[in-house]
Design a protein around this motif. Structure first.
Motif, PDB file in Angstrom:
ATOM      1  N   ALA A 264     -22.865 -40.357   5.225  1.00  0.00           N
ATOM      2  CA  ALA A 264     -22.940 -39.425   4.099  1.00  0.00           C
ATOM      3  C   ALA A 264     -24.375 -38.967   3.870  1.00  0.00           C
ATOM      4  N   GLY A 265     -25.318 -39.887   4.008  1.00  0.00           N
ATOM      5  CA  GLY A 265     -26.720 -39.525   3.856  1.00  0.00           C
ATOM      6  C   GLY A 265     -27.172 -38.526   4.902  1.00  0.00           C
ATOM      7  N   ALA A 266     -26.700 -38.713   6.134  1.00  0.00           N
ATOM      8  CA  ALA A 266     -27.061 -37.783   7.211  1.00  0.00           C
ATOM      9  C   ALA A 266     -26.463 -36.401   6.965  1.00  0.00           C
ATOM     10  N   ILE A 267     -25.227 -36.348   6.474  1.00  0.00           N
ATOM     11  CA  ILE A 267     -24.611 -35.061   6.142  1.00  0.00           C
ATOM     12  C   ILE A 267     -25.444 -34.328   5.113  1.00  0.00           C
ATOM     13  N   LEU A 268     -25.865 -35.036   4.076  1.00  0.00           N
ATOM     14  CA  LEU A 268     -26.647 -34.419   3.009  1.00  0.00           C
ATOM     15  C   LEU A 268     -28.006 -33.956   3.515  1.00  0.00           C
ATOM     16  N   MET A 269     -28.645 -34.769   4.346  1.00  0.00           N
ATOM     17  CA  MET A 269     -29.960 -34.388   4.874  1.00  0.00           C
ATOM     18  C   MET A 269     -29.866 -33.192   5.801  1.00  0.00           C
ATOM     19  N   LEU A 270     -28.807 -33.135   6.611  1.00  0.00           N
ATOM     20  CA  LEU A 270     -28.626 -31.981   7.490  1.00  0.00           C
ATOM     21  C   LEU A 270     -28.405 -30.709   6.672  1.00  0.00           C
ATOM     22  N   LEU A 271     -27.673 -30.844   5.588  1.00  0.00           N
ATOM     23  CA  LEU A 271     -27.416 -29.691   4.734  1.00  0.00           C
ATOM     24  C   LEU A 271     -28.683 -29.229   4.037  1.00  0.00           C
ATOM     25  N   GLU A 272     -29.441 -30.180   3.513  1.00  0.00           N
ATOM     26  CA  GLU A 272     -30.622 -29.838   2.709  1.00  0.00           C
ATOM     27  C   GLU A 272     -31.841 -29.510   3.563  1.00  0.00           C
ATOM     28  N   ARG A 273     -32.071 -30.304   4.594  1.00  0.00           N
ATOM     29  CA  ARG A 273     -33.294 -30.137   5.389  1.00  0.00           C
ATOM     30  C   ARG A 273     -33.141 -29.169   6.553  1.00  0.00           C
ATOM     31  N   ALA A 274     -31.951 -29.164   7.175  1.00  0.00           N
ATOM     32  CA  ALA A 274     -31.759 -28.321   8.359  1.00  0.00           C
ATOM     33  C   ALA A 274     -30.849 -27.130   8.113  1.00  0.00           C
ATOM     34  N   LYS A 275     -30.275 -27.054   6.916  1.00  0.00           N
ATOM     35  CA  LYS A 275     -29.356 -25.965   6.551  1.00  0.00           C
ATOM     36  C   LYS A 275     -28.164 -25.907   7.498  1.00  0.00           C
ATOM     37  N   LEU A 276     -27.663 -27.102   7.862  1.00  0.00           N
ATOM     38  CA  LEU A 276     -26.534 -27.214   8.780  1.00  0.00           C
ATOM     39  C   LEU A 276     -25.378 -27.937   8.092  1.00  0.00           C
ATOM     40  N   MET A 277     -24.187 -27.370   8.195  1.00  0.00           N
ATOM     41  CA  MET A 277     -22.995 -28.015   7.658  1.00  0.00           C
ATOM     42  C   MET A 277     -22.324 -28.802   8.780  1.00  0.00           C
ATOM     43  N   VAL A 278     -22.261 -30.123   8.605  1.00  0.00           N
ATOM     44  CA  VAL A 278     -21.755 -31.005   9.652  1.00  0.00           C
ATOM     45  C   VAL A 278     -20.764 -31.992   9.028  1.00  0.00           C
ATOM     46  N   GLU A 279     -19.669 -32.237   9.712  1.00  0.00           N
ATOM     47  CA  GLU A 279     -18.680 -33.198   9.222  1.00  0.00           C
ATOM     48  C   GLU A 279     -19.120 -34.626   9.528  1.00  0.00           C
TER      49      GLU A 279
END
Length: 404
Positions: A264-279
């Motif tokens: 869950a932390g990685a999903i949030l970081m990808l969304l916030e830091r890399a602007k990537l939506m990942v399951e």
């Protein structure tokens, strides 16, 4: 165990069959994640692939290999979601009928997308393995051609094209990190990469609640788990494939597990830091690197295998992540039950530069002293230090504050 059914040549043939039909997805160097772990982190963006995941590669390669008679009978598959969409899309391209059996708890977004590609969707069971049993039952009744999600040489070869693309784009890659459910993706990658570049380390990542391949790798024999409980529905598999495991046992250097909190932390970081939506299934590879499960050396390619995540689930992950990071906080305190006291409390919050999301004021609640009122506040803060500052300011003004 030596039951290797997929070769480098098979993967190269799959790449030729897929040319022009799937995206050669970007391999993006992340400066943020590289700085965090002390090596060069590259993100293989299969979340940007057609149908939102790598699964279209194996699904189309398998359907491409079918005989005319097999195509006429139509195809059937079991899937938690991404293979479903890959088979449905590939079947539509081939002009054949597709039936997909999905777990009853499959994300609505994946169900709707699969139907949108023209497939008939049946819901059965709580996890992939139960949907698989239902699909085999339907196949026996209707005579359709079964497209396995991972335990099929043509599917494995199709998934292996991800590895060829990584080597093409980053010929000095040190390690490739891939999620594992049934093992089709990492088996295909390992079969190709270890033949072309045997020095490249291949690491697999499983969810802690669905770790059959991890257990099998440790024992060098197939193991199953009684349950597969994880937020990463795309890799919630109880029974690994014998074909995939034979390749994993021979070629994959190590398999590790991560818990759902890390995912869950990685999903949030990808969304916030890399602007990537990942399951969830797509984020476990990065989660393993960020949490030190994988040796951080040289150039590490993390495969973000899919981006098909339900937006409602994203909102829950964001809320949970903000709370964990101290950026969203709930608290209660008591104020005098007279005009202006609530305003005084909120003025202190305002001077502390916190944003008020929700206020609940109750003067008749049980255990509230007569002449006072309980106030529950939901605040948006910068971080945990900011929260501590707000609490100190309130207590200095005489408020007794309890965090919820």
């Amino acid at each position: 165990m030596d039951n290797i059914t997929v070769t480098l040549d098979d993967v190269k043939k799959a790449q030729a069959a897929l040319a022009g039909l799937v995206h050669h997805t970007p391999l993006d160097r992340s400066h943020t994640f590289s700085a965090m772990v002390g090596c060069e982190v590259y993100l293989k963006l299969e979340n940007l692939q057609k149908t939102g995941s790598f699964k279209i590669r194996g699904a189309y390669n398998k359907i491409h290999s079918l005989t005319d008679d097999e195509k006429r009978r139509g195809v059937i598959a079991a899937s938690a979601g991404n293979h479903a969409q890959g088979v449905a899309f590939a079947a539509r391209l081939a002009g054949i009928r597709a039936t997909i059996v999905m777990p009853e708890v499959a994300p609505l977004a994946k169900i709707m997308a699969t139907r949108g590609y023209g497939a008939e969707v049946l819901l059965a069971g709580a996890v992939y393995d139960e949907a698989f049993q239902k699909a085999k039952q339907v196949q026996a009744e209707k005579g359709q051609t079964f497209i396995h999600a991972f335990n099929d040489p043509a599917v494995i070869a199709g998934q292996g094209t991800v590895g060829l693309e990584i080597l093409h784009d980053l010929d000095d890659v040190s390690a490739i990190v891939a999620p594992i459910g049934g093992g089709g993706l990492i088996a295909g990658i390992a079969a190709a990469v270890k033949e072309l570049a045997p020095h490249v380390k291949i690491y697999g990542v499983q969810a802690q609640g669905a770790s059959a391949v991890y257990m099998s790798k440790q024992a060098h024999e197939l193991k199953t788990t009684p349950d597969a409980v994880t937020m990463a529905d795309g890799i919630a598999v109880k029974v690994p494939g014998d074909l995939t495991f034979a390749i994993i046992d021979k070629y994959v250097d190590d398999v590790v597990v991560v818990d759902d909190e890390a995912t869950a932390g990685a999903i949030l970081m990808l969304l916030e830091r890399a602007k990537l939506m990942v399951e969830g299934a797509g984020a476990v590879s990065l989660a393993a690197v960020l949490h030190g499960k994988i040796p951080a050396k040289g150039k590490v390619a993390c495969i973000l295998s899919g981006g098909n995540i339900d937006v409602n689930f994203i909102s829950r992950i964001i809320e949970r992540g903000l709370v964990k990071a101290g950026r969203r906080v709930k608290m209660t305190t008591l104020v005098l039950d007279r005009p202006g006291e609530l305003q005084r409390l909120l003025a202190i919050i305002a001077r502390s530069r916190a944003n008020v999301i929700h206020v609940y004021h109750d003067r008749v609640a049980r255990n509230v002293p007569l002449g006072q009122a309980v106030v529950e506040l939901s605040l948006e803060t910068r971080d945990a230090l900011h929260t501590d500052e707000i609490l100190a300011n309130l207590r200095r003004e005489g408020y007794t504050v309890n965090l919820l």
